[in-house]
Design an enzyme around this catalytic site. Structure first.
Site, PDB file in Angstrom:
ATOM      1  N   HIS A   1       0.855  -1.191   0.000  1.00  0.00           N
ATOM      2  CA  HIS A   1       0.000   0.000   0.000  1.00  0.00           C
ATOM      3  C   HIS A   1       0.893   1.244   0.000  1.00  0.00           C
ATOM      4  O   HIS A   1       1.936   1.262   0.657  1.00  0.00           O
ATOM      5  CB  HIS A   1      -0.904  -0.015   1.242  1.00  0.00           C
ATOM      6  CG  HIS A   1      -2.014   0.979   1.143  1.00  0.00           C
ATOM      7  ND1 HIS A   1      -1.819   2.318   1.338  1.00  0.00           N
ATOM      8  CD2 HIS A   1      -3.327   0.826   0.836  1.00  0.00           C
ATOM      9  CE1 HIS A   1      -2.968   2.956   1.166  1.00  0.00           C
ATOM     10  NE2 HIS A   1      -3.899   2.065   0.864  1.00  0.00           N
TER      11      HIS A   1
ATOM     12  N   ARG B   1      -3.344   1.168  -3.859  1.00  0.00           N
ATOM     13  CA  ARG B   1      -2.940  -0.226  -4.052  1.00  0.00           C
ATOM     14  C   ARG B   1      -3.582  -0.771  -5.318  1.00  0.00           C
ATOM     15  O   ARG B   1      -4.542  -0.178  -5.838  1.00  0.00           O
ATOM     16  CB  ARG B   1      -3.286  -1.074  -2.840  1.00  0.00           C
ATOM     17  CG  ARG B   1      -4.688  -0.876  -2.320  1.00  0.00           C
ATOM     18  CD  ARG B   1      -4.913  -1.662  -1.045  1.00  0.00           C
ATOM     19  NE  ARG B   1      -6.050  -1.151  -0.321  1.00  0.00           N
ATOM     20  CZ  ARG B   1      -6.889  -1.891   0.371  1.00  0.00           C
ATOM     21  NH1 ARG B   1      -6.709  -3.194   0.429  1.00  0.00           N
ATOM     22  NH2 ARG B   1      -7.883  -1.351   1.028  1.00  0.00           N
TER      23      ARG B   1
ATOM     24  N   LYS C   1      -7.423  -0.564  -6.986  1.00  0.00           N
ATOM     25  CA  LYS C   1      -8.299   0.313  -6.200  1.00  0.00           C
ATOM     26  C   LYS C   1      -8.400   1.674  -6.889  1.00  0.00           C
ATOM     27  O   LYS C   1      -7.773   1.912  -7.907  1.00  0.00           O
ATOM     28  CB  LYS C   1      -7.771   0.452  -4.758  1.00  0.00           C
ATOM     29  CG  LYS C   1      -7.681  -0.850  -4.004  1.00  0.00           C
ATOM     30  CD  LYS C   1      -8.937  -1.373  -3.335  1.00  0.00           C
ATOM     31  CE  LYS C   1      -9.888  -0.454  -2.728  1.00  0.00           C
ATOM     32  NZ  LYS C   1     -10.237  -0.739  -1.349  1.00  0.00           N
TER      33      LYS C   1
ATOM     34  N   ASP D   1      -7.087   8.394  -5.485  1.00  0.00           N
ATOM     35  CA  ASP D   1      -7.485   9.234  -4.349  1.00  0.00           C
ATOM     36  C   ASP D   1      -6.423  10.329  -4.217  1.00  0.00           C
ATOM     37  O   ASP D   1      -5.220  10.047  -4.266  1.00  0.00           O
ATOM     38  CB  ASP D   1      -7.543   8.337  -3.093  1.00  0.00           C
ATOM     39  CG  ASP D   1      -7.845   9.086  -1.801  1.00  0.00           C
ATOM     40  OD1 ASP D   1      -7.643  10.313  -1.757  1.00  0.00           O
ATOM     41  OD2 ASP D   1      -8.247   8.424  -0.825  1.00  0.00           O
TER      42      ASP D   1
ATOM     43  N   CYS E   1      -5.149  11.891  -1.801  1.00  0.00           N
ATOM     44  CA  CYS E   1      -4.122  11.842  -0.746  1.00  0.00           C
ATOM     45  C   CYS E   1      -2.896  11.029  -1.182  1.00  0.00           C
ATOM     46  O   CYS E   1      -1.796  11.254  -0.690  1.00  0.00           O
ATOM     47  CB  CYS E   1      -4.679  11.323   0.574  1.00  0.00           C
ATOM     48  SG  CYS E   1      -5.239   9.615   0.538  1.00  0.00           S
ATOM     49  N   TYR E   2      -3.098  10.103  -2.157  1.00  0.00           N
ATOM     50  CA  TYR E   2      -1.945   9.324  -2.613  1.00  0.00           C
ATOM     51  C   TYR E   2      -1.019  10.158  -3.509  1.00  0.00           C
ATOM     52  O   TYR E   2       0.058   9.693  -3.879  1.00  0.00           O
ATOM     53  CB  TYR E   2      -2.403   8.047  -3.326  1.00  0.00           C
ATOM     54  CG  TYR E   2      -3.217   7.157  -2.412  1.00  0.00           C
ATOM     55  CD1 TYR E   2      -2.767   6.877  -1.123  1.00  0.00           C
ATOM     56  CD2 TYR E   2      -4.440   6.631  -2.807  1.00  0.00           C
ATOM     57  CE1 TYR E   2      -3.524   6.101  -0.260  1.00  0.00           C
ATOM     58  CE2 TYR E   2      -5.197   5.848  -1.952  1.00  0.00           C
ATOM     59  CZ  TYR E   2      -4.730   5.593  -0.674  1.00  0.00           C
ATOM     60  OH  TYR E   2      -5.470   4.829   0.190  1.00  0.00           O
TER      61      TYR E   2
ATOM     62  N   ASP F   1     -10.505  13.781  -1.825  1.00  0.00           N
ATOM     63  CA  ASP F   1     -10.133  12.496  -2.423  1.00  0.00           C
ATOM     64  C   ASP F   1     -10.400  12.480  -3.930  1.00  0.00           C
ATOM     65  O   ASP F   1      -9.503  12.314  -4.755  1.00  0.00           O
ATOM     66  CB  ASP F   1     -10.950  11.441  -1.625  1.00  0.00           C
ATOM     67  CG  ASP F   1     -11.079  10.077  -2.241  1.00  0.00           C
ATOM     68  OD1 ASP F   1     -10.728   9.906  -3.398  1.00  0.00           O
ATOM     69  OD2 ASP F   1     -11.567   9.165  -1.536  1.00  0.00           O
TER      70      ASP F   1
ATOM     71  N   ASP G   1     -11.645  17.835   3.464  1.00  0.00           N
ATOM     72  CA  ASP G   1     -11.202  17.692   4.856  1.00  0.00           C
ATOM     73  C   ASP G   1      -9.741  18.118   4.954  1.00  0.00           C
ATOM     74  O   ASP G   1      -9.071  18.326   3.935  1.00  0.00           O
ATOM     75  CB  ASP G   1     -11.418  16.259   5.384  1.00  0.00           C
ATOM     76  CG  ASP G   1     -10.663  15.221   4.569  1.00  0.00           C
ATOM     77  OD1 ASP G   1      -9.426  15.290   4.538  1.00  0.00           O
ATOM     78  OD2 ASP G   1     -11.299  14.351   3.940  1.00  0.00           O
TER      79      ASP G   1
ATOM     80  N   HIS H   1      -7.013  15.485   3.531  1.00  0.00           N
ATOM     81  CA  HIS H   1      -6.822  15.517   2.078  1.00  0.00           C
ATOM     82  C   HIS H   1      -6.239  16.851   1.621  1.00  0.00           C
ATOM     83  O   HIS H   1      -5.485  16.886   0.646  1.00  0.00           O
ATOM     84  CB  HIS H   1      -8.132  15.180   1.347  1.00  0.00           C
ATOM     85  CG  HIS H   1      -8.424  13.713   1.387  1.00  0.00           C
ATOM     86  ND1 HIS H   1      -9.213  13.147   2.359  1.00  0.00           N
ATOM     87  CD2 HIS H   1      -7.976  12.686   0.610  1.00  0.00           C
ATOM     88  CE1 HIS H   1      -9.256  11.839   2.167  1.00  0.00           C
ATOM     89  NE2 HIS H   1      -8.509  11.532   1.121  1.00  0.00           N
TER      90      HIS H   1
HETATM   91  C1  LIG Z   1       2.687   8.407   8.982  1.00  0.00           C
HETATM   92  C2  LIG Z   1       1.405   7.714   8.829  1.00  0.00           C
HETATM   93  C3  LIG Z   1       0.536   7.616  10.003  1.00  0.00           C
HETATM   94  C4  LIG Z   1       1.103   7.170   7.654  1.00  0.00           C
HETATM   95  C5  LIG Z   1      -0.174   6.548   7.272  1.00  0.00           C
HETATM   96  C6  LIG Z   1      -0.028   5.990   5.905  1.00  0.00           C
HETATM   97  C7  LIG Z   1      -1.320   5.525   5.298  1.00  0.00           C
HETATM   98  C8  LIG Z   1      -2.156   6.531   4.554  1.00  0.00           C
HETATM   99  C9  LIG Z   1      -1.658   4.257   5.345  1.00  0.00           C
HETATM  100  C10 LIG Z   1      -2.859   3.748   4.669  1.00  0.00           C
HETATM  101  C11 LIG Z   1      -3.429   2.553   5.387  1.00  0.00           C
HETATM  102  C12 LIG Z   1      -4.461   1.804   4.565  1.00  0.00           C
HETATM  103  C13 LIG Z   1      -4.324   0.341   4.475  1.00  0.00           C
HETATM  104  C14 LIG Z   1      -5.461   2.413   3.957  1.00  0.00           C
HETATM  105  C15 LIG Z   1      -6.472   1.716   3.126  1.00  0.00           C
HETATM  106  O1  LIG Z   1      -7.609   2.418   3.212  1.00  0.00           O
HETATM  107  P1  LIG Z   1      -8.811   2.183   2.199  1.00  0.00           P
HETATM  108  O2  LIG Z   1      -9.034   0.737   1.960  1.00  0.00           O
HETATM  109  O3  LIG Z   1      -9.947   3.009   2.687  1.00  0.00           O
HETATM  110  O4  LIG Z   1      -8.265   2.914   0.896  1.00  0.00           O
HETATM  111  P2  LIG Z   1      -7.769   2.349  -0.528  1.00  0.00           P
HETATM  112  O5  LIG Z   1      -8.942   1.762  -1.193  1.00  0.00           O
HETATM  113  O6  LIG Z   1      -7.309   3.584  -1.235  1.00  0.00           O
HETATM  114  O7  LIG Z   1      -6.653   1.375  -0.270  1.00  0.00           O
HETATM  115 ZN   LIG Z   2      -7.567   9.655   0.706  1.00  0.00          ZN
END
Ligand SMILES: CC(C)=CCC/C(C)=C/CC/C(C)=C/COP(=O)(O)OP(=O)(O)O
Ligand SMILES: [Zn+2]
Length: 415
Positions: free
Chosen positions: A236, A279, A282, A285, A287-288, A340, A347, A350
């Site tokens: 991820h 990942r 998916k 978004d 934030c990535y 996102d 928020d 983001h």
């Molecule tokens: C320093 C610090 C605390 C860092 C955090 C890093 C971070 C953003 C980790 C993500 C964890 C994670 C598995 C999200 C999946 O969310 P989801 O399933 O809602 O999203 P997705 O579909 O985009 O994977």
């Molecule tokens: Zn996000």
């Protein structure tokens, strides 16, 4: 219709995908109708965005500043729903304002620094709010926020009880090299990154505090190339950033397979939207833009140490313009704040990570070379550069490092 290249590409591909997609062949006619309806809705949303945008996408700075300042005003009073994330809110808002070039008053800076002091535990580290148990995530956020505030008043740096912080980080270290997020809590790669970042920025790091940590982090790299949260978990972007960032902070970046990480990360940028997914398989978004986009300066740094690799001297290894177009055209809320994807609420999280990713995509800075690639009007759209390891502005990182590096590394081994 005024469109950016990326939106034109997005629209053309959307049409292509819509008519060439035979994945729907196994669906019932009802399901097929639902898919058609969803696709049409989504297409309409992007089309509306494309039509309402001027030729050059504009960063709505004033609106974002208004949204962020509103959050800053109420930092110590509200956010009951994020009651365990108050240092995070301070960091997300302060960092976003910093990237936008906003200067806050010394008074305000001191008030927030004092509030963060109230979140600090007498036994070291910071909790999610006053009188809460310390936790590595708000500890990272508080250290970053105080390092930004240190630009205004050195008292902000002095809020951090460095000896206690070192002791707290040591207590979170596990015998196999991992870090617990809090006492009795889960061990994951965020812990290693949060601990390494806070220790490095405040100059409390010793080698023994991170015994076996580089090996533990590397054991989280998956067959795909990215990192999972702990050994055996799916790769991820959030965890990959933490993994590589922590390895760099610990000086052991060579232990990971950088080329497979590069291959995986590059393939997370979606040609359709220009933004990154977190990942495989998916959705994109905003934030990535940072969690994945921010890995490129780090990867670049690691690859540049390899004499057999020759790198571009002007660009990171991803489509910087396409990412900027995604953030500018799809992630801005008309009333300020970032998000996102279209249709999602704005928020502070983001806002912080969309702007951080936008900054990475605008600034190439390897070694002594600096080079900007700004989509749209540069005077309006350009943000301040970020330090890609800590994710605070380079200015805040340099000042904080200069301050803390003048202080001796505490020696709490016998405590
Ligand atoms: C320093 C610090 C605390 C860092 C955090 C890093 C971070 C953003 C980790 C993500 C964890 C994670 C598995 C999200 C999946 O969310 P989801 O399933 O809602 O999203 P997705 O579909 O985009 O994977
Ligand atoms: Zn996000």
């Amino acid at each position: 219709m005024a469109e950016t290249n990326n939106l034109r590409f997005m629209r053309d591909n959307f049409e292509k995908e819509r008519y060439s997609n035979d994945n729907n062949a196994t669906l019932s006619s009802e399901e097929q109708c639902q898919v058609e309806e969803d696709v049409a809705k989504c297409f309409k949303r992007f089309k509306n965005i494309a039509e309402s945008y001027p030729e050059q996408p504009v960063l709505q700075k004033d609106m974002h500043v208004k949204f962020l300042m509103k959050g800053l005003e109420s930092l110590s009073e509200s956010y009951e729903c994020l009651d365990a994330s108050r240092p995070w809110l301070c960091y997300w808002i302060l960092h976003s304002l910093d990237l936008l070039g906003v200067v806050i008053s010394d008074d305000k800076a001191l008030k927030i620094a004092n509030f963060l002091g109230k979140c600090q535990s007498p036994t070291g580290g910071f909790g999610g709010g006053p009188l809460q148990e310390p936790h590595l995530a708000p500890t990272y956020a508080a250290v970053n926020a105080l390092s930004i505030l240190g630009k205004y008043t050195e008292e902000a740096y002095d809020v951090i009880a460095r000896e206690k912080l070192q002791q707290y980080l040591k207590r979170m270290h596990t015998p196999d090299g991992g870090f617990k997020m809090h006492l009795g809590g889960e061990v994951d790669i965020r812990g290693a990154y949060c601990a390494a970042s806070a220790a490095r920025l405040t100059n409390v790091m010793t080698e023994s505090m991170f015994d076996k940590t580089p090996e533990w982090i590397v054991s989280c790299q998956t067959y795909e190339g990215g990192f999972g949260g702990c050994p055996g978990m799916e790769a991820h972007g959030g965890y990959s950033f933490c993994g590589l960032g922590a390895l760099i902070l610990l000086g052991h970046e060579k232990l990971c397979d950088i080329k497979s990480l590069l291959r995986w990360t590059v393939n997370r940028q979606m040609g359709f939207e220009g933004g990154f997914q977190g990942r495989t398989n998916k959705l994109v978004d905003g934030c990535y833009s940072f969690w994945q986009g921010g890995a490129f300066p780090l990867i670049h740094m690691v690859l540049s140490m390899d004499r057999d690799v020759s790198l571009s001297a002007e660009k990171w290894l991803f489509q910087q313009e396409a990412l900027q177009e995604y953030v500018l055209t799809c992630c801005q809320h008309p009333a300020g704040g970032l998000l996102d994807k279209p249709g999602k609420p704005r928020d502070y999280y983001h806002s912080c990570y969309c702007l951080s990713g936008l900054s990475v995509a605008q600034h190439f800075a390897a070694g002594p070379i600096g080079h900007s690639v700004v989509v749209g009007n540069q005077t309006n759209n350009e943000l301040k550069p970020v330090h890609p390891v800590f994710n605070i502005s380079t200015e805040a990182a340099v000042k904080a490092t200069q301050h803390f590096n003048k202080l001796p590394v505490p020696n709490t081994d016998s405590v």
